[in-house]
Design a protein around this motif. Structure first.
Motif, PDB file in Angstrom:
ATOM      1  N   LEU A  80       0.827  -1.212   0.000  1.00 42.87           N
ATOM      2  CA  LEU A  80       0.000   0.000   0.000  1.00 42.87           C
ATOM      3  C   LEU A  80       0.856   1.255   0.000  1.00 42.87           C
ATOM      4  CD1 LEU A  80      -2.727   1.449   0.210  1.00 42.87           C
ATOM      5  CD2 LEU A  80      -2.646   1.077   2.696  1.00 42.87           C
ATOM      6  N   ALA A  81       1.833   1.345   0.896  1.00 43.14           N
ATOM      7  CA  ALA A  81       2.685   2.536   0.955  1.00 43.14           C
ATOM      8  C   ALA A  81       3.445   2.724  -0.350  1.00 43.14           C
ATOM      9  CB  ALA A  81       3.655   2.437   2.135  1.00 43.14           C
ATOM     10  N   TYR A  82       3.946   1.632  -0.913  1.00 38.35           N
ATOM     11  CA  TYR A  82       4.718   1.709  -2.153  1.00 38.35           C
ATOM     12  C   TYR A  82       3.841   2.167  -3.312  1.00 38.35           C
ATOM     13  CZ  TYR A  82       8.172   0.274  -5.658  1.00 38.35           C
ATOM     14  OH  TYR A  82       9.071   0.257  -6.690  1.00 38.35           O
ATOM     15  N   LEU A  83       2.648   1.611  -3.419  1.00 35.48           N
ATOM     16  CA  LEU A  83       1.747   2.016  -4.493  1.00 35.48           C
ATOM     17  C   LEU A  83       1.335   3.470  -4.333  1.00 35.48           C
ATOM     18  CD1 LEU A  83       0.179   1.175  -7.015  1.00 35.48           C
ATOM     19  CD2 LEU A  83      -1.680   0.393  -5.520  1.00 35.48           C
ATOM     20  N   ALA A  84       1.061   3.890  -3.095  1.00 35.54           N
ATOM     21  CA  ALA A  84       0.703   5.294  -2.860  1.00 35.54           C
ATOM     22  C   ALA A  84       1.839   6.217  -3.289  1.00 35.54           C
ATOM     23  CB  ALA A  84       0.370   5.507  -1.382  1.00 35.54           C
ATOM     24  N   SER A  85       3.075   5.816  -3.018  1.00 39.38           N
ATOM     25  CA  SER A  85       4.213   6.670  -3.371  1.00 39.38           C
ATOM     26  C   SER A  85       4.354   6.842  -4.877  1.00 39.38           C
ATOM     27  CB  SER A  85       5.513   6.100  -2.783  1.00 39.38           C
ATOM     28  OG  SER A  85       5.953   4.953  -3.487  1.00 39.38           O
ATOM     29  N   GLY A  86       3.863   5.882  -5.641  1.00 38.69           N
ATOM     30  CA  GLY A  86       3.922   5.996  -7.084  1.00 38.69           C
ATOM     31  C   GLY A  86       2.752   6.732  -7.695  1.00 38.69           C
ATOM     32  N   LEU A  87       1.765   7.087  -6.859  1.00 44.69           N
ATOM     33  CA  LEU A  87       0.540   7.672  -7.391  1.00 44.69           C
ATOM     34  C   LEU A  87       0.263   9.108  -6.961  1.00 44.69           C
ATOM     35  CD1 LEU A  87      -1.789   4.565  -7.146  1.00 44.69           C
ATOM     36  CD2 LEU A  87      -1.474   5.967  -9.189  1.00 44.69           C
ATOM     37  N   ILE A  88       0.877   9.578  -5.892  1.00 44.42           N
ATOM     38  CA  ILE A  88       0.454  10.883  -5.376  1.00 44.42           C
ATOM     39  C   ILE A  88       0.924  12.050  -6.239  1.00 44.42           C
ATOM     40  CG2 ILE A  88       0.192  10.066  -3.026  1.00 44.42           C
ATOM     41  CD1 ILE A  88       2.809  11.356  -2.297  1.00 44.42           C
ATOM     42  N   PHE A 147      -5.994  10.041  -7.033  1.00 46.70           N
ATOM     43  CA  PHE A 147      -6.157   8.595  -7.197  1.00 46.70           C
ATOM     44  C   PHE A 147      -7.267   8.280  -8.196  1.00 46.70           C
ATOM     45  CE2 PHE A 147      -4.543   8.849  -2.692  1.00 46.70           C
ATOM     46  CZ  PHE A 147      -3.254   8.463  -2.997  1.00 46.70           C
ATOM     47  N   ASP A 148      -7.207   8.948  -9.328  1.00 49.90           N
ATOM     48  CA  ASP A 148      -8.161   8.670 -10.402  1.00 49.90           C
ATOM     49  C   ASP A 148      -7.943   7.262 -10.938  1.00 49.90           C
ATOM     50  OD1 ASP A 148      -9.240  11.221 -10.190  1.00 49.90           O
ATOM     51  OD2 ASP A 148      -7.852  12.060 -11.684  1.00 49.90           O
ATOM     52  N   ALA A 149      -8.994   6.704 -11.549  1.00 51.47           N
ATOM     53  CA  ALA A 149      -8.977   5.292 -11.949  1.00 51.47           C
ATOM     54  C   ALA A 149      -7.858   4.975 -12.935  1.00 51.47           C
ATOM     55  CB  ALA A 149     -10.332   4.909 -12.538  1.00 51.47           C
ATOM     56  N   GLU A 150      -7.663   5.813 -13.954  1.00 45.52           N
ATOM     57  CA  GLU A 150      -6.670   5.498 -14.982  1.00 45.52           C
ATOM     58  C   GLU A 150      -5.252   5.404 -14.423  1.00 45.52           C
ATOM     59  OE1 GLU A 150      -3.488   5.891 -17.613  1.00 45.52           O
ATOM     60  OE2 GLU A 150      -4.127   7.623 -16.409  1.00 45.52           O
ATOM     61  N   PRO A 151      -4.754   6.424 -13.696  1.00 45.67           N
ATOM     62  CA  PRO A 151      -3.396   6.280 -13.157  1.00 45.67           C
ATOM     63  C   PRO A 151      -3.272   5.172 -12.122  1.00 45.67           C
ATOM     64  CG  PRO A 151      -4.407   8.327 -12.410  1.00 45.67           C
ATOM     65  CD  PRO A 151      -5.289   7.776 -13.475  1.00 45.67           C
ATOM     66  N   VAL A 152      -4.321   4.935 -11.334  1.00 47.15           N
ATOM     67  CA  VAL A 152      -4.246   3.853 -10.353  1.00 47.15           C
ATOM     68  C   VAL A 152      -4.007   2.519 -11.060  1.00 47.15           C
ATOM     69  CG1 VAL A 152      -5.564   2.475  -8.686  1.00 47.15           C
ATOM     70  CG2 VAL A 152      -5.588   4.966  -8.526  1.00 47.15           C
ATOM     71  N   GLU A 153      -4.752   2.251 -12.099  1.00 46.43           N
ATOM     72  CA  GLU A 153      -4.600   0.972 -12.797  1.00 46.43           C
ATOM     73  C   GLU A 153      -3.293   0.915 -13.581  1.00 46.43           C
ATOM     74  OE1 GLU A 153      -6.395  -1.521 -11.966  1.00 46.43           O
ATOM     75  OE2 GLU A 153      -7.445  -0.096 -10.682  1.00 46.43           O
ATOM     76  N   ARG A 154      -2.862   2.042 -14.128  1.00 47.92           N
ATOM     77  CA  ARG A 154      -1.607   2.070 -14.879  1.00 47.92           C
ATOM     78  C   ARG A 154      -0.410   1.805 -13.970  1.00 47.92           C
ATOM     79  NH1 ARG A 154       1.068   6.724 -15.545  1.00 47.92           N
ATOM     80  NH2 ARG A 154      -0.880   7.939 -15.434  1.00 47.92           N
ATOM     81  N   ILE A 155      -0.357   2.500 -12.854  1.00 47.82           N
ATOM     82  CA  ILE A 155       0.767   2.307 -11.924  1.00 47.82           C
ATOM     83  C   ILE A 155       0.683   0.945 -11.257  1.00 47.82           C
ATOM     84  CG2 ILE A 155       1.921   3.201  -9.875  1.00 47.82           C
ATOM     85  CD1 ILE A 155       2.235   4.913 -12.387  1.00 47.82           C
ATOM     86  N   ARG A 156      -0.537   0.497 -10.953  1.00 46.61           N
ATOM     87  CA  ARG A 156      -0.686  -0.845 -10.383  1.00 46.61           C
ATOM     88  C   ARG A 156      -0.109  -1.894 -11.345  1.00 46.61           C
ATOM     89  NH1 ARG A 156      -4.928  -2.460  -7.025  1.00 46.61           N
ATOM     90  NH2 ARG A 156      -6.360  -0.943  -7.973  1.00 46.61           N
ATOM     91  N   ALA A 157      -0.397  -1.739 -12.635  1.00 48.29           N
ATOM     92  CA  ALA A 157       0.111  -2.694 -13.624  1.00 48.29           C
ATOM     93  C   ALA A 157       1.636  -2.682 -13.660  1.00 48.29           C
ATOM     94  CB  ALA A 157      -0.460  -2.362 -15.002  1.00 48.29           C
ATOM     95  N   GLN A 158       2.246  -1.501 -13.527  1.00 43.54           N
ATOM     96  CA  GLN A 158       3.705  -1.419 -13.514  1.00 43.54           C
ATOM     97  C   GLN A 158       4.277  -2.108 -12.276  1.00 43.54           C
ATOM     98  OE1 GLN A 158       5.035   2.619 -14.026  1.00 43.54           O
ATOM     99  NE2 GLN A 158       3.837   2.925 -15.883  1.00 43.54           N
TER     100      GLN A 158
END
Length: 448
Positions: A80-88, A147-158
């Motif tokens: 969670l922390a890692y994903l948040a750091s890639g999205l904010i 945390f819009d849907a498009e960047p969340v899914e894009r960064i999650r995929a990475q």
């Protein structure tokens, strides 16, 4: 975050004018030549930072750290922390992801975040012309991430792609298995990126809750370097971090129980070269013997071609390209880790040599010449760490994290010089435990 999230994005530094790079090179030559005056700046709302003010270049870098790393992730939501750091920085306030990134690029502002096991970190670099706007964008990222849907899914995929690569990497497999071997189910043994299942389970609401509950003014460790004075910085600290909660809602994480069997575990993989991780207990960073241990480790395996492990494993016997050791101070425990990689047929002999050198150092300590050479290198290389505002700001933030005094940059070499051979021999006997040196090997090693 790491370059994982920036594969297609040119850095702002590449767009700086050639004249700025020329000035930066001049700054690199000038900075180490004088002592650094580190100021302690505390804002009206109690946000404290270490500052090195330098008007040589119109550039300012801020580095911050918070104790909100992956060990605070909920069970089932590791990463969670890692994903948040890639999205904010993928959309905040009135800016969607594309608009936010374009605005940063247009103003040559560098902003990125990262999360380790203990800490959640961020770095901001800007020219003084855009100082106010850069700090405003940092504030938006911390307090109004979208945390819009498009960047969340894009960064999650990475992230998921990176996790899958790590799952097949022998070095990563060995380190993860070693951590599990010595610390069981403690959160430290979980990779900060999480797992495929846990990252897939994280929602936008989880990310929003993380930002609301894990960040606080009280826990901030901030370092700033460059063309800004204390008064200006004080106002910027409040404007940027002042709206964060005073205290964070952090879960209580117990200290890990370290179990060292002295045995070697083999994880079978059909690869031509085996990877090994070995280790034992180390020291916390605040331990008064830290600098003694740092010099000791440099002599043993931290000094590259100058270290005993490289000399004995590579130079004398040609067993492996490298053999190394390093101190790994977490917030709640300290580890001392070594490693090597070699042909399957030679892994058994390589491990024996490393264990023998561990025992030799524990029983005899270093020679006077080894200590002299280590001090010469460690004190001579120290100023070379501070050749940019990023390096200085990063060190200042680390000093805040570790409760080091403002004069540490200038006093550190004296601490290294003060280490005696008696200090090292005493610590080696107390700390080094050859019989407890526990190992994990990935591959098809022979003679293990």
């Amino acid at each position: 975050m790491t370059s994982l999230f920036r594969l297609a994005t040119p850095t702002a530094a590449r767009r700086l004018a050639p004249t700025v790079f020329a000035l930066l090179f001049l700054c690199i030559l000038v900075l180490p030549a004088r002592a650094m005056e580190v100021q302690t700046v505390t804002s009206a709302k109690g946000v404290t930072a270490y500052l090195v003010s330098d008007s040589t270049l119109p550039i300012v870098t801020l580095d911050f750290s918070l104790p909100a790393g992956s060990i605070t992730d909920p069970v089932g939501k590791r990463g969670l922390a890692y994903l948040a750091s890639g999205l904010i920085d993928e959309g905040a306030g009135e800016y969607d992801s594309q608009a936010f990134r374009e605005h940063l690029q247009d103003l040559a502002i560098e902003l990125h975040f990262d999360a380790g096991r203990d800490t959640f970190n961020g770095t901001l670099k800007t020219t003084t012309d855009n100082l106010d706007e850069a700090f405003r964008l940092l504030r938006l990222a911390l307090t109004e991430p979208r945390f819009d849907a498009e960047p969340v899914e894009r960064i999650r995929a990475q992230v998921l792609s990176s996790i899958r690569r790590d799952d097949e990497d022998p070095n990563t497999i060995a380190f993860r298995a070693w951590m599990k071997e010595v610390m069981g189910d403690h959160p430290y043994t979980e990779d900060e990126k999480g797992t495929v299942d846990s990252v897939a389970a994280i929602t936008a609401d989880d990310l929003r809750m993380f930002m609301k509950t894990r960040l606080s003014r009280k826990d901030l460790s901030i370092g700033v370097a460059g063309d800004v004075d204390a008064g200006t910085l004080s106002a910027l600290l409040d404007e940027t971090f002042g709206s964060l909660p005073e205290k964070a809602n952090l879960p209580q994480v117990p200290k890990p129980v370290i179990t060292l069997t002295g045995k070697t575990t083999v994880i079978d993989r059909d690869i031509p070269q085996s990877m090994a991780v070995l280790g034992q207990k180390g020291l916390l960073r605040e331990d008064p013997r830290w600098h003694v241990a740092y010099v000791l480790n440099y002599i043993l395996g931290g000094g590259g071609f100058s270290s005993r492990l490289t000399e004995e494993v590579r130079e004398k016997r040609g067993l492996a390209y490298s053999a190394y050791s390093y101190l790994y101070p977490f917030r709640l425990t300290g580890l001392w880790i070594a490693g090597t990689a070699t042909q399957n047929a030679r892994m058994g002999e390589s491990l024996k040599v490393i264990r023998d050198q561990w025992r030799r150092m524990a029983e005899e300590g270093p020679t006077a010449e080894e200590l002299k050479d280590a001090k010469t290198y460690l004190t001579g290389a120290w100023p070379l760490r501070f050749t940019s505002t990023e390096a200085v700001a990063g060190m200042l933030a680390a000093m805040r994290v570790n409760d080091l005094p403002p004069d540490y940059i200038d006093s550190r070499n004296a601490k290294v010089e003060a280490v005696t051979i008696e200090d090292i021999r005493k610590l080696a006997k107390e700390l080094m435990d050859p019989d407890a040196l526990t190992a994990v090997v990935v591959g098809k090693p022979e003679g293990v």
